[in-house]
Write an enzyme that holds these catalytic residues in place. Structure first.
Site, PDB file in Angstrom:
ATOM      1  N   SER A 136     -46.027   6.588  48.569  1.00 35.23           N
ATOM      2  CA  SER A 136     -44.772   6.502  47.821  1.00 35.23           C
ATOM      3  C   SER A 136     -44.792   7.546  46.713  1.00 35.23           C
ATOM      4  O   SER A 136     -45.861   7.900  46.195  1.00 35.23           O
ATOM      5  CB  SER A 136     -44.611   5.108  47.207  1.00 35.23           C
ATOM      6  N   TYR A 149     -47.114  -2.198  42.589  1.00 32.49           N
ATOM      7  CA  TYR A 149     -46.876  -1.364  43.771  1.00 32.49           C
ATOM      8  C   TYR A 149     -47.283   0.081  43.509  1.00 32.49           C
ATOM      9  O   TYR A 149     -48.047   0.674  44.284  1.00 32.49           O
ATOM     10  CB  TYR A 149     -45.401  -1.434  44.164  1.00 32.49           C
TER      11      TYR A 149
END
Length: 290
Positions: A136, A149
């Site tokens: 990500s 995350y």
């Protein structure tokens, strides 16, 4: 034809990656958690499209070892592993308990290590293979409200960096794809904390994570070309590249953040190259010929 193991293939990026690779003529072992139970419908769809469905829980050592062994048995060999299985989180960093952080890291970091460790001996024996991480942009550009995350993706990328240096001597490549956020089922499964429980401390700021997600979804709707299929296409293109020529990092974005991430990555890559050269380690990242 390339044989690929894709983790977390029941939905989101994993499903798109699987169907895209199948359409490109590759064989795919698609892992699904509880493929004979609550995700049986997803598993059947994947089978109908030509995938070999393998039941796997990336948080369980035995399940991962058995799943990798099954994939190798069914396909005959593995050439690529796409570590895609992941879990998201949205909320104030303080609001997540240590157990919450552990749950996210167990999938996004330890799960990647479990799968990689299970398949590396097979790659080493064949003196070829690709470990591909779906990461990500938050790994490089931390944004608020994604603490567990973003931190987990940064840790998973660090793991990929170590493999990038330690495995090329065996002909094994490592690569990372860094997508921006995309509208998939992944967003609906975020681990979220209780806004009202934190309002007495943070006031209206406690509602900001949910507001940020809503604004993000509006952006997705406004930019039609920012399609999650782009991530699957990026995987397909990396798989198609000759062994030893693949870039370590690839960003995927149509919302403008990709250019910023590319600048950060380029700067850091130069620092890495200088450091490795000074330490006499530059050759470690060169993938040995098959």
């Amino acid at each position: 034809m390339t044989n690929v193991l894709v983790t977390g293939a029941a939905s989101g990026f994993g499903r798109l990656i699987t169907t895209t690779l199948l359409a490109a003529g590759h064989q795919v072992a698609a892992t699904v958690l509880d493929s004979h139970g609550r995700r049986s419908a997803a598993a059947e769809r994947l089978r109908a499209e030509g995938a070999e469905v393998v039941d796997m829980d990336v948080t369980d050592d035995d399940s991962v070892r058995a799943g990798v062994a099954t994939a190798i048995e069914r396909l005959g060999r593995l050439d690529v592993v796409v570590n895609n299985a992941g879990r998201g989180a949205l909320g104030l960093a303080e609001s997540f308990s240590a157990e919450d952080w552990k749950r996210i890291f167990d999938v996004n970091v330890f799960g990647v290590q479990r799968v990689s460790q299970a398949v590396i001996p097979h790659f080493r024996e064949r003196h070829t293979g690709l470990l591909l991480l779906i990461s990500s942009m938050t790994a490089q550009l931390p944004v608020p409200f994604q603490g567990p995350y973003g931190a987990s993706k940064a840790a998973a990328e660090a793991l990929s960096e170590f493999y990038r240096l330690e495995l090329p001597q065996f002909g094994i490549e490592s690569a990372v794809i860094e997508p921006n956020g995309f509208r998939t089922e992944f967003l609906d499964k975020n681990l979220m904390t209780d806004v009202e429980a934190w309002r007495p401390v943070y006031g209206d700021f406690a509602a900001m994570p949910a507001q940020a997600l809503a604004a993000y979804n509006e952006q997705f709707d406004a930019i039609a070309e920012h399609d999650p299929q782009l991530v699957a296409d990026a995987v397909r293109d990396l798989v198609a590249m000759p062994h030893g020529t693949r870039p370590f990092r690839t960003t995927v974005d149509r919302m403008g953040l990709g250019a910023v991430t590319d600048r950060v990555n380029s700067f850091r890559e130069q620092i890495r190259a200088d450091l490795w050269s000074q330490m006499g380690l530059a050759d470690l990242a060169v993938v040995r010929a098959v």
